[in-house]
Motif scaffolding. Structure first.
Motif, short mmCIF file in Angstrom:
data_model
loop_
_atom_site.label_atom_id
_atom_site.label_comp_id
_atom_site.label_asym_id
_atom_site.label_seq_id
_atom_site.Cartn_x
_atom_site.Cartn_y
_atom_site.Cartn_z
N PRO A 309 3.33 38.55 -38.11
CA PRO A 309 3.47 37.47 -37.12
C PRO A 309 4.85 37.48 -36.46
N GLY A 310 4.89 36.90 -35.26
CA GLY A 310 6.15 36.74 -34.54
C GLY A 310 6.22 35.35 -33.94
N ARG A 311 7.33 35.06 -33.32
CA ARG A 311 7.56 33.74 -32.74
C ARG A 311 7.79 33.87 -31.24
N VAL A 312 7.08 33.10 -30.42
CA VAL A 312 7.29 33.11 -28.97
C VAL A 312 8.66 32.49 -28.66
N ILE A 313 9.52 33.27 -27.98
CA ILE A 313 10.86 32.77 -27.67
C ILE A 313 11.08 32.54 -26.18
N ASP A 314 10.11 32.97 -25.36
CA ASP A 314 10.24 32.72 -23.92
C ASP A 314 8.87 32.82 -23.26
N VAL A 315 8.64 31.94 -22.29
CA VAL A 315 7.42 31.95 -21.49
C VAL A 315 7.84 31.87 -20.02
N SER A 316 7.38 32.84 -19.22
CA SER A 316 7.78 32.90 -17.82
C SER A 316 6.55 33.06 -16.94
N PHE A 317 6.29 32.06 -16.09
CA PHE A 317 5.14 32.07 -15.19
C PHE A 317 5.49 32.84 -13.91
N SER A 318 4.60 33.78 -13.49
CA SER A 318 4.89 34.55 -12.28
C SER A 318 3.73 34.55 -11.29
N GLY A 319 2.79 33.63 -11.45
CA GLY A 319 1.67 33.52 -10.53
C GLY A 319 0.43 34.20 -11.07
N VAL A 320 0.33 35.50 -10.85
CA VAL A 320 -0.85 36.24 -11.32
C VAL A 320 -0.89 36.29 -12.84
N SER A 321 0.28 36.40 -13.46
CA SER A 321 0.34 36.52 -14.92
C SER A 321 1.47 35.66 -15.47
N THR A 322 1.45 35.53 -16.79
CA THR A 322 2.53 34.87 -17.51
C THR A 322 3.14 35.88 -18.47
N GLN A 323 4.47 35.95 -18.47
CA GLN A 323 5.17 36.86 -19.37
C GLN A 323 5.61 36.10 -20.61
N TYR A 324 5.20 36.61 -21.77
CA TYR A 324 5.61 36.03 -23.05
C TYR A 324 6.54 37.02 -23.75
N THR A 325 7.61 36.51 -24.31
CA THR A 325 8.50 37.33 -25.14
C THR A 325 8.34 36.86 -26.57
N VAL A 326 7.96 37.78 -27.44
CA VAL A 326 7.67 37.46 -28.84
C VAL A 326 8.66 38.19 -29.74
N ALA A 327 9.39 37.46 -30.54
CA ALA A 327 10.31 38.06 -31.51
C ALA A 327 9.55 38.34 -32.80
N ILE A 328 9.43 39.63 -33.15
CA ILE A 328 8.71 40.04 -34.35
C ILE A 328 9.70 40.66 -35.31
#
Length: 399
Positions: A309-328
């Motif tokens: 498992p990892g922890r979501v450390i950032d969520v960035s909305f860009s319209g068509v998609s959403t970028q998630y950054t996960v620290a594992i």
């Protein structure tokens, strides 16, 4: 659009052992390149990689320190620029402001005493769908229209090879994307050989049949856009042509069909056919849009890989998609692109998640671990330098 008399096949271009040295540095080192006649070829790379120098050498605006330039089977290395079957479209367009659009297009024909220059100029303007503006001056046109006039002026001379030097760089994003498609259509109509120099990955992938990614005066990888994107061979290509999540680990097992790599205490599988290095410590990768974001541990499967498992450390909305950054733990920060199928993010910062992907979507690099780390840094520096026209965060190699 009707190509008319412009439907003539271009000539092939061959560079043999091209080296170009300036005082204090070498811009191009022993470059060999073959571009087939009638193709749309892109030289892609960051500022300072040697792509524009290569174009200037082909155009005859620079002389190579060593090597040969062959166009249509003829060695033109010692030929003056105006004697080569080549025309160039620059980012600045370089139109004469005091002349009408028609006069701009016919200018080169008149200088060379070509018969019926105005008739041929009208035909070139019809090709780019601007004949109705033939009487206007460049200052009365939009940026996209001026770019088309510059293209018509180059095509009307029927060069065997058309060089495009960042031709869309001065346009806004929406118009640039429109012109990418139109340029590709025009190239198909006229049948000439196009050599396009750009630092814009989307531009190269949209228009080119073949892309050569340049870095530090050499070609890192060359192939069709899909091939380079789906199967990059080096960390530089993986992170300059899009984004990649890269991991390093030890090969713990292999079969004729697959490799098993130990990463973050877990086993990742990649197809042997997609793994140039198959022993010792290797770097493997997967594109962010290939990943699935899961809120519970996935069931083991021979057809998929998983980290977490990892922890979501950032969520960035860009319209068509959403970028998630996960620290594992042990794997570092993993970037996930998720298409926006519902309103709002699927998970929020702080959520515990796993990432999973199809085994067939992974790839291995031919770089050593040290080369991969250097390639990531080069790509990150290149993207930072071109931040005014490029977006995105480049991942790093994780042990």
């Amino acid at each position: 659009m009707a190509a008319g008399t412009f439907a003539e096949k271009g000539a092939d271009l061959e560079l043999v052992g091209i080296t170009k040295t300036f005082p204090g540095f070498t811009a191009i080192q022993s470059l060999d390149l073959f571009i087939p006649a009638g193709s749309f070829f892109a030289l892609l790379g960051p500022s300072g990689c040697g792509k524009t120098t290569t174009l200037r050498l082909v155009a005859g605006l620079e002389e190579p320190t060593a090597g040969r330039i062959v166009i249509g089977g003829q060695d033109v290395t010692a030929t003056k620029s105006f004697q080569r079957p080549v025309n160039t479209v620059f980012q600045s367009y370089a139109l004469f402001p005091h002349m009408t659009v028609l006069e701009n297009v016919a200018f080169g024909l008149r200088r060379r005493s070509i018969a019926s220059p105005l008739e041929k100029a009208h035909e070139a303007l019809r090709l780019v769908e601007l004949d109705h503006l033939a009487a206007r001056r460049p200052g009365q046109l939009s940026g996209g229209q001026q770019q088309r006039v510059a293209l018509a002026r180059a095509v009307v001379n029927r060069p065997a090879l058309l060089l495009l030097d960042e031709p869309l760089g001065a346009l806004d994003l929406k118009l640039r994307r429109q012109m990418q498609l139109e340029l590709k259509d025009i190239q198909s109509e006229v049948g000439l050989t196009f050599l396009h120099v750009t630092h814009d990955q989307e531009e190269a992938m949209t228009m080119a049949d073949t892309i050569a990614v340049m870095n530090k005066g050499e070609i890192e990888q060359m192939g069709a856009p899909e091939e380079l994107y789906e199967l990059p061979r080096t960390a530089f290509v993986a992170n300059f042509l899009g984004q990649s999540n890269l991991f390093t680990g030890e090969v713990s097992g292999s079969t004729p069909d697959a490799l098993t790599v130990a990463i973050a205490g877990q086993r990742l599988i990649i197809p042997t056919a997609r793994a140039p290095r198959r022993k010792g410590t290797v770097t493997v990768g997967v594109r962010p849009e290939k990943l699935l974001l899961l809120t519970s541990a996935p069931a083991p499967s021979s057809g998929s890989n998983a980290l977490g498992p990892g922890r979501v450390i950032d969520v960035s909305f860009s319209g068509v998609s959403t970028q998630y950054t996960v620290a594992i733990p042990g794997a570092g920060d993993v970037v996930v692109f998720a298409q926006n199928m519902v309103f709002g993010p699927v998970v929020h910062v702080g959520a515990e998640v796993w990432v999973s992907w199809n085994v067939e979507h992974g790839f291995g690099l031919e770089d050593s671990v040290e080369e991969a780390a250097a390639g990531v840094q080069d790509a990150a520096a290149a993207q930072s330098a071109d931040a005014d026209t490029r977006t995105g965060v480049t991942s790093s190699v994780r042990a």
